[in-house]
Scaffold this motif. Structure first.
Motif, mmCIF file in Angstrom:
data_model
loop_
_atom_site.group_PDB
_atom_site.id
_atom_site.type_symbol
_atom_site.label_atom_id
_atom_site.label_comp_id
_atom_site.label_asym_id
_atom_site.label_seq_id
_atom_site.Cartn_x
_atom_site.Cartn_y
_atom_site.Cartn_z
ATOM 1 N N GLN A 117 0.932 -1.440 0.379
ATOM 2 C CA GLN A 117 0.019 0.101 0.234
ATOM 3 C C GLN A 117 1.450 1.149 0.080
ATOM 4 O OE1 GLN A 117 -3.307 0.703 -0.843
ATOM 5 N NE2 GLN A 117 -3.079 2.795 -0.239
ATOM 6 N N GLU A 118 1.962 1.454 0.740
ATOM 7 C CA GLU A 118 2.613 2.454 0.903
ATOM 8 C C GLU A 118 4.349 1.709 1.295
ATOM 9 O OE1 GLU A 118 0.709 5.437 3.722
ATOM 10 O OE2 GLU A 118 1.815 3.854 4.882
ATOM 11 N N TYR A 119 5.279 2.476 0.089
ATOM 12 C CA TYR A 119 6.413 2.271 0.058
ATOM 13 C C TYR A 119 7.310 3.699 0.943
ATOM 14 C CZ TYR A 119 4.923 -1.009 -3.711
ATOM 15 O OH TYR A 119 4.316 -1.943 -4.061
ATOM 16 N N GLN B 129 -0.997 13.094 -11.568
ATOM 17 C CA GLN B 129 -0.788 11.758 -12.585
ATOM 18 C C GLN B 129 -1.232 10.842 -12.002
ATOM 19 O OE1 GLN B 129 3.487 11.985 -14.092
ATOM 20 N NE2 GLN B 129 3.847 13.525 -13.162
ATOM 21 N N ASP B 130 -1.615 10.816 -11.128
ATOM 22 C CA ASP B 130 -2.514 9.450 -10.499
ATOM 23 C C ASP B 130 -2.151 8.130 -10.017
ATOM 24 O OD1 ASP B 130 -4.731 8.823 -9.586
ATOM 25 O OD2 ASP B 130 -5.323 7.219 -11.134
ATOM 26 N N ARG B 131 -0.302 8.771 -9.489
ATOM 27 C CA ARG B 131 0.548 7.287 -9.322
ATOM 28 C C ARG B 131 1.093 7.557 -7.554
ATOM 29 N NH1 ARG B 131 3.784 9.337 -12.706
ATOM 30 N NH2 ARG B 131 3.343 7.690 -14.625
ATOM 31 N N PHE B 132 1.013 8.086 -7.550
ATOM 32 C CA PHE B 132 1.465 8.382 -6.285
ATOM 33 C C PHE B 132 0.326 8.867 -4.938
ATOM 34 C CE2 PHE B 132 5.431 9.580 -7.947
ATOM 35 C CZ PHE B 132 5.765 7.854 -7.910
ATOM 36 N N THR B 133 -0.596 9.141 -5.129
ATOM 37 C CA THR B 133 -1.421 9.614 -4.206
ATOM 38 C C THR B 133 -1.783 8.248 -3.014
ATOM 39 O OG1 THR B 133 -2.458 11.510 -5.818
ATOM 40 C CG2 THR B 133 -3.747 10.041 -3.653
ATOM 41 N N GLY B 134 -1.301 8.637 -1.924
ATOM 42 C CA GLY B 134 -2.350 7.778 -0.731
ATOM 43 C C GLY B 134 -0.432 6.877 -1.146
ATOM 44 N N ARG B 135 0.261 6.822 -1.836
ATOM 45 C CA ARG B 135 1.454 5.281 -1.292
ATOM 46 C C ARG B 135 2.597 6.154 -0.473
ATOM 47 N NH1 ARG B 135 -0.430 1.808 -5.534
ATOM 48 N NH2 ARG B 135 1.061 0.768 -4.167
ATOM 49 N N LEU B 136 2.367 6.911 -0.684
ATOM 50 C CA LEU B 136 4.220 7.196 0.396
ATOM 51 C C LEU B 136 3.552 7.751 1.795
ATOM 52 C CD1 LEU B 136 4.737 10.582 -1.593
ATOM 53 C CD2 LEU B 136 5.184 8.943 -2.622
#
Length: 483
Positions: free
Chosen positions: A210-212, A302-309
């Motif tokens: 989920q997150e990186y 760019q809808d890539r990192f939302t909520g994933r960082l």
């Protein structure tokens, strides 16, 4: 040397040898062979693209064309001794010419990076950020604000993305700056635009987690955000989102989406006072990027990192001045939890005598910390700069003091044998003329990668708790120790 280039060179040598030593009555066979050579050359150019290092090879095809087409049968047979003498003379010329054909692509190769060893494929994407709170102090327009180009490398989904990203996108601009760093004329490095990476442009972020965790990368003075691709791709393949920053005006070149090029500013910065003060610009760059990552995590257009960082697990690494920046951010910003400094003199705020009290790793070039090497270069440095011997001695002592202070309280240090300052970048892959005697750049990079992954896994991910101790045993020569 690439496969197609090798084939062309061998073909030319074989055809030239047949032209010199073969019977003159077999002209038709030579013409058919010449046609085949042109076909192979066209295929090589289409598949691999052409580069200036192959000009002698392409010229050889033209020379052979002239020699074969205008080759005439002997009307009066020459004596065997005369014909043999002429053949050996032309063979000598061929040997010298072939040496040039072989040397140029070998000495300036289109090198390849090793396949990353982590479980994730690697994606990459470029972002353009403007800091509206900071003016661009180097711009002639007082209304301009600080602009940064930032590249992300990240774990991606398998076999997705547009295409393998080139090593350098704007090679003409970057090589102009590298000319200052490597003393290579810019045109000699134009082939760097042909080097490919293992990262795929605009690939989707992997759904495996989920997150990186995040790693910030900062290049050295005159460097650029891709200068440690060997290391960045390895870290991304092990589940890290790596964010590389071009520090505009100090990078070799920064090229913005609208085509504007900002080449390296030739301001002369030397000595601790000037470089300590200049560090503020770089740490502000990193702080700004950290703020933007927080915004990106809320909403990425760019809808890539939302909520994933994973903003609770952020580390930083850098080379040279960028390594010093990593140490400064570890000291000043609570968001940075661990840092690696690769052969960077610790400019900026002096390191506290009690250490940084956070996970910190200092990678040293063997030649960089060798006092005898420093002493041997003093006379030349004094003549060139006009500074006194006392100035340089004080500089060395301050460098050692800051490095030792940073390591207090649990910092790690390591020194890879036969390395120098640029060993901790991609640069020694550019030509076999660049590595130090006894240095194997690929082996050096493998050690750097293993240690980097182990360090961040242990101190950011909280896994492989004994990883650093195990590497110290595996590579006793690098003297990986914790103070």
């Amino acid at each position: 040397m690439r496969f197609g280039e090798l084939v062309i060179i061998l073909f030319i040598i074989a055809l030239a040898t047949a032209t010199i030593w073969g019977p003159k009555s077999k002209k038709s066979r030579l013409i058919y062979s010449l046609i085949a050579l042109y076909i192979v050359t066209v295929v090589q150019i289409i598949v691999e693209d052409c580069r200036w290092q192959m000009i002698p090879c392409y010229a050889a095809s033209v020379i052979l064309t002239v020699c074969i087409i205008f080759r005439k049968p002997e009307k009066k047979p020459r004596s065997n001794s005369r014909r043999s003498w002429l053949a050996w003379l032309w063979t000598t010329v061929l040997f010298l010419y072939a040496s040039v054909m072989i040397a140029l692509p070998l000495l300036l190769p289109v090198f390849a990076f090793h396949q990353p060893q982590g479980p994730y494929p690697v994606g990459t994407a470029v972002y353009h950020f403007i800091d509206n709170d900071r003016p661009d102090e180097y711009s002639v327009d007082p209304t301009d604000h600080r602009e940064l180009m930032v590249q992300f490398w990240y774990p991606s989904e398998p076999e997705t993305g547009e295409e393998a990203a080139p090593y350098i996108r704007n090679v003409a601009a970057i090589t102009q700056g590298l000319e200052q760093a490597l003393s290579f004329p810019a045109w000699t490095l134009s082939h760097l635009g042909l080097v490919e990476t293992h990262a795929y442009s605009n690939a989707p972020l992997s759904s495996m987690e989920q997150e990186y965790p995040i790693l910030i990368f900062s290049h050295g003075m005159t460097g650029f955000r891709n200068q440690n691709t060997f290391q960045i791709e390895e870290l991304a393949s092990h589940g890290y989102i790596v964010v590389g920053i071009d520090h505009a005006y100090d990078a070799a070149a920064t090229v913005y989406p609208d085509g504007r090029e900002v080449l390296i500013n030739k301001h002369q910065l030397s000595g601790f006072e000037a470089l300590d003060e200049h560090m503020t610009l770089w740490t502000q760059d990193v702080s700004f990027i950290l703020n933007r990552l927080e915004q990106l995590n809320r909403q990425d257009e760019q809808d890539r990192f939302t909520g994933r960082l994973d903003l609770e697990r952020i580390g930083m690494f850098g080379h040279s001045y960028g390594g010093a920046t990593a140490a400064q951010m570890l000291l000043k910003d609570s968001r940075i939890k661990a840092a690696i400094n690769m052969d960077g003199t610790l400019y900026g705020e002096p390191m506290p005598s009690a250490g940084l009290n956070k996970p910190y790793l200092q990678m040293n070039g063997e030649k960089s910390i060798d006092k005898s090497k420093f002493d041997n270069s003093l006379d030349q440095a004094i003549v060139q700069s006009g500074h006194t011997r006392e100035y340089y001695e004080d500089f060395w002592e301050e460098t050692v003091k800051r490095r030792m202070n940073a390591l207090q309280g649990g910092g790690y240090a390591m020194t890879i044998p036969h390395t120098s300052h640029m060993s901790y970048t991609d640069f020694h892959l550019f030509s076999p003329l660049l590595p130090n005697p006894g240095e194997d750049p690929e082996a050096v990079h493998r050690i750097i990668n293993e240690v980097s992954v182990a360090f961040f896994d242990q101190h950011l991910k909280g896994i492989r708790h004994n990883a650093m101790d195990e590497l110290a045993k595996k590579y006793p020569d690098i003297e990986l120790v914790q103070d």
